[in-house]
Design a protein around this motif. Structure first.
Motif, PDB file in Angstrom:
ATOM      1  N   THR A  84       0.843  -1.186   0.000  1.00  0.00           N
ATOM      2  CA  THR A  84       0.000   0.000   0.000  1.00  0.00           C
ATOM      3  C   THR A  84       0.877   1.235   0.000  1.00  0.00           C
ATOM      4  OG1 THR A  84      -1.745   1.221   1.156  1.00  0.00           O
ATOM      5  CG2 THR A  84      -0.171   0.033   2.533  1.00  0.00           C
TER       6      THR A  84
ATOM      7  N   GLY B 153      -8.774  -1.704   4.098  1.00  0.00           N
ATOM      8  CA  GLY B 153      -8.663  -1.268   2.714  1.00  0.00           C
ATOM      9  C   GLY B 153      -8.975  -2.359   1.717  1.00  0.00           C
TER      10      GLY B 153
ATOM     11  N   ASN C 214      -5.487   2.191   2.573  1.00  0.00           N
ATOM     12  CA  ASN C 214      -6.803   2.302   1.933  1.00  0.00           C
ATOM     13  C   ASN C 214      -6.909   1.389   0.708  1.00  0.00           C
ATOM     14  OD1 ASN C 214      -7.819   4.306   3.712  1.00  0.00           O
ATOM     15  ND2 ASN C 214      -6.656   5.870   2.615  1.00  0.00           N
ATOM     16  N   ASN C 215      -5.816   1.282  -0.032  1.00  0.00           N
ATOM     17  CA  ASN C 215      -5.774   0.444  -1.218  1.00  0.00           C
ATOM     18  C   ASN C 215      -4.509  -0.410  -1.188  1.00  0.00           C
ATOM     19  OD1 ASN C 215      -8.108   1.553  -3.041  1.00  0.00           O
ATOM     20  ND2 ASN C 215      -7.018   3.371  -2.305  1.00  0.00           N
TER      21      ASN C 215
END
Length: 425
Positions: free
Chosen positions: A53, A308, A58-59
């Motif tokens: 990440t 995430g 988050n992603n």
């Protein structure tokens, strides 16, 4: 080897209860984490999990298509890192984890990797295996650890001074870069993690409710209990001689007095946290079973679960490895036959044509026998060994390793697997 003595002090403070929820980038077990900066984190684990990440969780992007279990990842700076795992697999990155390249090391399962600079590093694993590189992983030299106990973690202060820990409470130390490893302690439990803040002060985590502590460079170790509620410490990290954290079964604990007293920061009822890492005194991450990822930005006063999303594969390594499988020999163990018949058989599978090299080595890495050395088509094949050496003499009873190395015809990339075989008298 020294005896362990125990000094017990408890400190009870309010704890944060973390509820594990399903919305997370993976459900696979996560075994190690490397925090590169406050936003960039690498986590590794089962089923080929290698997630990265760059936005604080988050992603996430999966970095490699692999079925291997990755057990350890270590970075020397924000760009250069290595990971190791099942079947002796080794990968390297030079761009912060965007791209990973396979490296070659004739090794059993590897549990730990540690580099002191861009060139010098070590990998450790099953059966007391330790190997050193002085070329950034391009080539490796196997070292004599002096133990057959599995090694689960390794840590170096500089290019000379290092420690390794593992099963049966094994603690090893070297002062010459691994040319000689000395056993400092053995016992009944397992040691999963070792961390030194300087050349004399270090900690090792037990499969018990205590930590081992040394203030003389690992010559002597004392046991320090952690909490009264029986947390099993599996990973340890210190940002200074006073401030540190442990993760394990049931949560995270912290100390501000060098491990004399501990307080629980986070409680998790249904997961084991295998690894913890901090980038500074405030920002840290912990990972564990069932894909659990936690992070803190205030030194652990509060921990939050990272939920995430997985956004896909960010970038593959330059050449995906050829898929193949080497099965354990059968029978194993086995005896050398007096006649010329075959004593044991290995089955292997290739997904596409490749040059196959299969040989048997003794515990010192010396070639004993060559079983295969030719190009094979895709399919399932068998190779047999009659327990005799290159001169057709029966080998001595003991442990041997069958190493299978394949070279893909188009990319010329070499990858390997190996299996341990036991010859009986």
């Amino acid at each position: 080897m020294k005896a362990l003595t125990f000094k017990v002090t408890f400190c009870l403070l309010p704890t944060v209860l973390v509820h594990v929820i399903a919305a997370q980038p993976t459900n696979s077990g996560l075994y190690d984490v490397a925090v590169l900066d406050t936003s960039t984190v690498i986590v590794v684990g089962g089923n080929g999990t290698l997630l990265r990440t760059t936005d604080g969780g988050n992603n996430w992007a999966q970095q490699i298509n692999s079925a291997k279990t990755f057990l350890s990842v270590h970075f020397v700076d924000e760009k250069n890192g290595w990971l190791v795992g099942e079947d002796g697999v080794v990968f390297k990155t030079t761009n912060g984890g965007k791209k990973w390249l396979r490296q070659t090391l004739n090794a059993p399962e590897l549990h730990a990797v540690y580099f002191v600079d861009l060139q010098i590093g070590w990998a450790a694993g099953a059966n007391g295996f330790i190997a050193k590189t002085i070329s950034g992983g391009e080539s490796w030299q196997i070292q004599n650890s002096g133990t057959a106990n599995g090694l689960l973690d390794i840590c170096f202060f500089d290019a000379d001074t290092g420690w390794a820990v593992g099963r049966s409470s094994t603690i090893l130390k070297t002062i010459n870069g691994g040319n000689v490893w000395e056993t400092k302690f053995t016992g009944n439990s397992n040691l999963f993690s070792v961390f030194f803040i300087n050349a004399i002060t270090g900690w090792a985590s037990h499969t018990s409710t205590s930590l081992s502590y040394t203030n003389d460079g690992g010559e002597n170790w004392i046991g320090r209990a952690t909490t009264p509620d029986q947390i099993i410490t599996l990973a340890v990290f210190f940002s200074s001689e006073q401030q540190g954290w442990c993760s394990g079964s049931g949560g995270i604990i912290a100390t501000t007095d060098g491990g004399v007293t501990w307080s629980r920061q986070a409680s998790i009822s249904n997961s084991v946290l295998w690894s913890i890492d901090f980038i500074d005194t405030h920002n840290g991450w912990a990972v564990g079973e069932h894909g659990v990822i936690l992070k803190t930005s205030n030194g652990g006063q509060t921990w939050q679960q990272v939920t995430g999303q997985l956004v896909g594969v960010e970038e593959q390594q330059e050449s995906l490895p050829l898929e193949f499988n080497l099965r354990q020999n059968y029978p194993n163990p086995f005896r050398v036959e007096e006649a010329s018949g075959q004593a044991t058989t290995l089955t292997y599978t290739l997904s596409r044509p490749a040059y196959v090299s299969m040989a048997v080595y003794d515990v010192l890495g010396r070639a004993v026998a060559v079983l295969v050395a030719e190009t094979k088509s895709a399919g399932v094949f068998q190779a047999s060994w009659n327990g005799r050496d290159l001169n057709q003499q029966p080998v001595a009873a003991g442990t041997y390793f069958c190493r299978m190395e394949i070279t893909e015809s188009n990319t010329h990339q070499q990858i390997f697997q190996q299996k341990k075989m036991l010859v009986l008298e």
